[in-house]
Design a protein around this motif. Structure first.
Motif, PDB file in Angstrom:
ATOM      1  N   GLU A 254      -9.795 -56.304  78.279  1.00  0.00           N
ATOM      2  CA  GLU A 254      -9.974 -56.153  79.728  1.00  0.00           C
ATOM      3  C   GLU A 254      -8.658 -55.688  80.379  1.00  0.00           C
ATOM      4  O   GLU A 254      -8.635 -54.786  81.223  1.00  0.00           O
ATOM      5  CB  GLU A 254     -10.401 -57.515  80.276  1.00  0.00           C
ATOM      6  N   PHE A 255      -7.557 -56.306  79.950  1.00  0.00           N
ATOM      7  CA  PHE A 255      -6.224 -55.951  80.464  1.00  0.00           C
ATOM      8  C   PHE A 255      -5.908 -54.472  80.183  1.00  0.00           C
ATOM      9  O   PHE A 255      -5.480 -53.726  81.068  1.00  0.00           O
ATOM     10  CB  PHE A 255      -5.187 -56.872  79.797  1.00  0.00           C
ATOM     11  N   LEU A 256      -6.158 -54.043  78.942  1.00  0.00           N
ATOM     12  CA  LEU A 256      -5.836 -52.660  78.571  1.00  0.00           C
ATOM     13  C   LEU A 256      -6.777 -51.672  79.250  1.00  0.00           C
ATOM     14  O   LEU A 256      -6.375 -50.552  79.590  1.00  0.00           O
ATOM     15  CB  LEU A 256      -5.872 -52.502  77.048  1.00  0.00           C
ATOM     16  N   GLU A 257      -8.027 -52.073  79.471  1.00  0.00           N
ATOM     17  CA  GLU A 257      -8.951 -51.190  80.195  1.00  0.00           C
ATOM     18  C   GLU A 257      -8.473 -51.015  81.640  1.00  0.00           C
ATOM     19  O   GLU A 257      -8.600 -49.932  82.211  1.00  0.00           O
ATOM     20  CB  GLU A 257     -10.391 -51.720  80.096  1.00  0.00           C
ATOM     21  N   GLU A 258      -7.888 -52.061  82.186  1.00  0.00           N
ATOM     22  CA  GLU A 258      -7.326 -51.953  83.550  1.00  0.00           C
ATOM     23  C   GLU A 258      -6.108 -51.020  83.539  1.00  0.00           C
ATOM     24  O   GLU A 258      -5.949 -50.182  84.423  1.00  0.00           O
ATOM     25  CB  GLU A 258      -6.959 -53.362  84.041  1.00  0.00           C
ATOM     26  N   CYS A 259      -5.252 -51.139  82.502  1.00  0.00           N
ATOM     27  CA  CYS A 259      -4.105 -50.209  82.371  1.00  0.00           C
ATOM     28  C   CYS A 259      -4.601 -48.766  82.279  1.00  0.00           C
ATOM     29  O   CYS A 259      -4.061 -47.867  82.936  1.00  0.00           O
ATOM     30  CB  CYS A 259      -3.289 -50.500  81.101  1.00  0.00           C
ATOM     31  N   ALA A 260      -5.635 -48.563  81.458  1.00  0.00           N
ATOM     32  CA  ALA A 260      -6.187 -47.209  81.277  1.00  0.00           C
ATOM     33  C   ALA A 260      -6.758 -46.691  82.593  1.00  0.00           C
ATOM     34  O   ALA A 260      -6.627 -45.496  82.911  1.00  0.00           O
ATOM     35  CB  ALA A 260      -7.256 -47.221  80.185  1.00  0.00           C
ATOM     36  N   ALA A 261      -7.371 -47.572  83.378  1.00  0.00           N
ATOM     37  CA  ALA A 261      -7.938 -47.158  84.672  1.00  0.00           C
ATOM     38  C   ALA A 261      -6.817 -46.758  85.637  1.00  0.00           C
ATOM     39  O   ALA A 261      -6.970 -45.808  86.416  1.00  0.00           O
ATOM     40  CB  ALA A 261      -8.779 -48.286  85.260  1.00  0.00           C
ATOM     41  N   ILE A 262      -5.682 -47.462  85.578  1.00  0.00           N
ATOM     42  CA  ILE A 262      -4.556 -47.098  86.446  1.00  0.00           C
ATOM     43  C   ILE A 262      -4.047 -45.696  86.058  1.00  0.00           C
ATOM     44  O   ILE A 262      -3.796 -44.852  86.905  1.00  0.00           O
ATOM     45  CB  ILE A 262      -3.415 -48.151  86.354  1.00  0.00           C
ATOM     46  N   VAL A 263      -3.934 -45.448  84.743  1.00  0.00           N
ATOM     47  CA  VAL A 263      -3.453 -44.143  84.277  1.00  0.00           C
ATOM     48  C   VAL A 263      -4.446 -43.045  84.672  1.00  0.00           C
ATOM     49  O   VAL A 263      -4.053 -41.984  85.190  1.00  0.00           O
ATOM     50  CB  VAL A 263      -3.225 -44.142  82.745  1.00  0.00           C
ATOM     51  N   GLY A 264      -5.741 -43.289  84.464  1.00  0.00           N
ATOM     52  CA  GLY A 264      -6.764 -42.296  84.835  1.00  0.00           C
ATOM     53  C   GLY A 264      -6.740 -42.026  86.335  1.00  0.00           C
ATOM     54  O   GLY A 264      -6.809 -40.863  86.764  1.00  0.00           O
ATOM     55  N   GLY A 265      -6.605 -43.071  87.129  1.00  0.00           N
ATOM     56  CA  GLY A 265      -6.544 -42.918  88.593  1.00  0.00           C
ATOM     57  C   GLY A 265      -5.303 -42.133  89.003  1.00  0.00           C
ATOM     58  O   GLY A 265      -5.360 -41.281  89.898  1.00  0.00           O
ATOM     59  N   PHE A 266      -4.196 -42.391  88.320  1.00  0.00           N
ATOM     60  CA  PHE A 266      -2.956 -41.659  88.602  1.00  0.00           C
ATOM     61  C   PHE A 266      -3.152 -40.172  88.291  1.00  0.00           C
ATOM     62  O   PHE A 266      -2.760 -39.297  89.073  1.00  0.00           O
ATOM     63  CB  PHE A 266      -1.808 -42.232  87.754  1.00  0.00           C
ATOM     64  N   MET A 267      -3.777 -39.868  87.149  1.00  0.00           N
ATOM     65  CA  MET A 267      -4.008 -38.460  86.774  1.00  0.00           C
ATOM     66  C   MET A 267      -4.920 -37.772  87.786  1.00  0.00           C
ATOM     67  O   MET A 267      -4.703 -36.606  88.136  1.00  0.00           O
ATOM     68  CB  MET A 267      -4.594 -38.382  85.360  1.00  0.00           C
ATOM     69  N   GLU A 268      -5.932 -38.489  88.274  1.00  0.00           N
ATOM     70  CA  GLU A 268      -6.820 -37.907  89.294  1.00  0.00           C
ATOM     71  C   GLU A 268      -6.018 -37.579  90.556  1.00  0.00           C
ATOM     72  O   GLU A 268      -6.194 -36.524  91.162  1.00  0.00           O
ATOM     73  CB  GLU A 268      -7.960 -38.881  89.618  1.00  0.00           C
ATOM     74  N   ARG A 269      -5.110 -38.490  90.919  1.00  0.00           N
ATOM     75  CA  ARG A 269      -4.321 -38.272  92.138  1.00  0.00           C
ATOM     76  C   ARG A 269      -3.385 -37.071  91.990  1.00  0.00           C
ATOM     77  O   ARG A 269      -3.338 -36.211  92.869  1.00  0.00           O
ATOM     78  CB  ARG A 269      -3.517 -39.543  92.449  1.00  0.00           C
ATOM     79  N   ILE A 270      -2.680 -36.982  90.850  1.00  0.00           N
ATOM     80  CA  ILE A 270      -1.732 -35.857  90.742  1.00  0.00           C
ATOM     81  C   ILE A 270      -2.474 -34.527  90.583  1.00  0.00           C
ATOM     82  O   ILE A 270      -2.018 -33.513  91.069  1.00  0.00           O
ATOM     83  CB  ILE A 270      -0.650 -36.054  89.643  1.00  0.00           C
ATOM     84  N   GLN A 271      -3.663 -34.570  89.954  1.00  0.00           N
ATOM     85  CA  GLN A 271      -4.447 -33.332  89.856  1.00  0.00           C
ATOM     86  C   GLN A 271      -4.913 -32.889  91.236  1.00  0.00           C
ATOM     87  O   GLN A 271      -4.889 -31.706  91.565  1.00  0.00           O
ATOM     88  CB  GLN A 271      -5.649 -33.526  88.939  1.00  0.00           C
ATOM     89  N   ALA A 272      -5.344 -33.842  92.048  1.00  0.00           N
ATOM     90  CA  ALA A 272      -5.812 -33.508  93.402  1.00  0.00           C
ATOM     91  C   ALA A 272      -4.663 -32.942  94.228  1.00  0.00           C
ATOM     92  O   ALA A 272      -4.836 -31.966  94.968  1.00  0.00           O
ATOM     93  CB  ALA A 272      -6.383 -34.750  94.076  1.00  0.00           C
ATOM     94  N   GLN A 273      -3.464 -33.521  94.056  1.00  0.00           N
ATOM     95  CA  GLN A 273      -2.304 -33.023  94.809  1.00  0.00           C
ATOM     96  C   GLN A 273      -1.929 -31.611  94.371  1.00  0.00           C
ATOM     97  O   GLN A 273      -1.561 -30.778  95.185  1.00  0.00           O
ATOM     98  CB  GLN A 273      -1.092 -33.945  94.600  1.00  0.00           C
ATOM     99  N   ALA A 274      -2.083 -31.347  93.049  1.00  0.00           N
ATOM    100  CA  ALA A 274      -1.696 -30.040  92.524  1.00  0.00           C
ATOM    101  C   ALA A 274      -2.626 -28.938  93.012  1.00  0.00           C
ATOM    102  O   ALA A 274      -2.239 -27.784  93.113  1.00  0.00           O
ATOM    103  CB  ALA A 274      -1.677 -30.071  90.998  1.00  0.00           C
ATOM    104  N   THR A 275      -3.884 -29.304  93.318  1.00  0.00           N
ATOM    105  CA  THR A 275      -4.853 -28.262  93.705  1.00  0.00           C
ATOM    106  C   THR A 275      -5.091 -28.208  95.209  1.00  0.00           C
ATOM    107  O   THR A 275      -5.739 -27.303  95.692  1.00  0.00           O
ATOM    108  CB  THR A 275      -6.212 -28.515  93.008  1.00  0.00           C
ATOM    109  N   SER A 276      -4.527 -29.190  95.967  1.00  0.00           N
ATOM    110  CA  SER A 276      -4.808 -29.193  97.410  1.00  0.00           C
ATOM    111  C   SER A 276      -3.942 -28.152  98.114  1.00  0.00           C
ATOM    112  O   SER A 276      -2.785 -27.950  97.739  1.00  0.00           O
ATOM    113  CB  SER A 276      -4.563 -30.574  97.994  1.00  0.00           C
ATOM    114  N   PRO A 277      -4.490 -27.477  99.149  1.00  0.00           N
ATOM    115  CA  PRO A 277      -3.679 -26.472  99.851  1.00  0.00           C
ATOM    116  C   PRO A 277      -2.541 -27.144 100.619  1.00  0.00           C
ATOM    117  O   PRO A 277      -2.689 -28.263 101.094  1.00  0.00           O
ATOM    118  CB  PRO A 277      -4.680 -25.844 100.835  1.00  0.00           C
ATOM    119  N   ARG A 278      -1.403 -26.488 100.692  1.00  0.00           N
ATOM    120  CA  ARG A 278      -0.267 -27.053 101.423  1.00  0.00           C
ATOM    121  C   ARG A 278      -0.439 -26.837 102.910  1.00  0.00           C
ATOM    122  O   ARG A 278      -0.999 -25.851 103.317  1.00  0.00           O
ATOM    123  CB  ARG A 278       1.028 -26.353 100.987  1.00  0.00           C
TER     124      ARG A 278
END
Ligand code: SME
Length: 165
Positions: free
Chosen positions: A141-165
């Motif tokens: 459960e702990f590691l699945e939460e770590c993985a969810a934090i990493v996945g959420g972080f990747m979603e955020r940086i991908q969204a920032q990379a594709t959003s118009p300035r």
């Protein structure tokens, strides 16, 4: 392991993720802090799917003995099986699992947790222990939460990379 240790590590990882600028620094923070606090985590690392070939896992940041398994086809190993099955895999006794690819002769048990971005597996967290049956459902459960934090972080940086300035 005390419940407090898991809660405290997750809180520190979440805090780091809020201000991290790149994936490698978040992964490096995770593979540093977890084995420091949880001594039965003897090898802690990330394998991420090769963006050029989604049938291959590529070794990322890790702590522990160097491994010869730098690139693992998803058809091989416990690491590959977690991607192929799309599920976390907990192996109490690696010697009795025919899928197991040996990294260290000291390893007795292993757990692999997929990292998902928008529901798609992009990689995984892999942990080996020198203790048999080292990982409990709470570790999972702990590691699945770590993985969810990493996945959420990747979603955020991908969204920032594709959003118009
Ligand atoms: N044991 C893994 C290979 C990676 S090493 O443990 C670091 C497996 O069976 O896929």
């Amino acid at each position: 392991m005390s419940e407090d240790a898991f809660v405290q590590i997750l809180s520190e990882i979440r805090k780091f993720a809020e201000s991290a600028n790149d994936l490698a620094s978040l992964q490096s923070f995770i593979v540093e802090i977890i084995p420091q606090r949880l001594p039965y985590y003897n090898w802690t690392g990330f394998y991420m799917l090769d963006p050029e070939d989604s049938n291959i896992l590529v070794l990322g940041p890790f702590r522990g003995a160097p491994t010869e398994h730098i690139r693992i086809p998803v058809s091989e190993g416990i690491c590959g099986a977690a991607v192929a099955q799309g599920a976390s895999i907990l192996v109490d006794d690696v010697a009795s699992d025919r899928r197991y690819l040996a990294c260290s002769i000291e390893t007795r048990s292993e757990i692999v947790i997929p990292v998902r971005v928008h529901g798609e597996i992009v990689g995984e967290i892999d942990i080996d222990s020198h203790e048999p049956a080292a990982f409990s459902p709470r570790d999972k459960e702990f590691l699945e939460e770590c993985a969810a934090i990493v996945g959420g972080f990747m979603e955020r940086i991908q969204a920032q990379a594709t959003s118009p300035r």
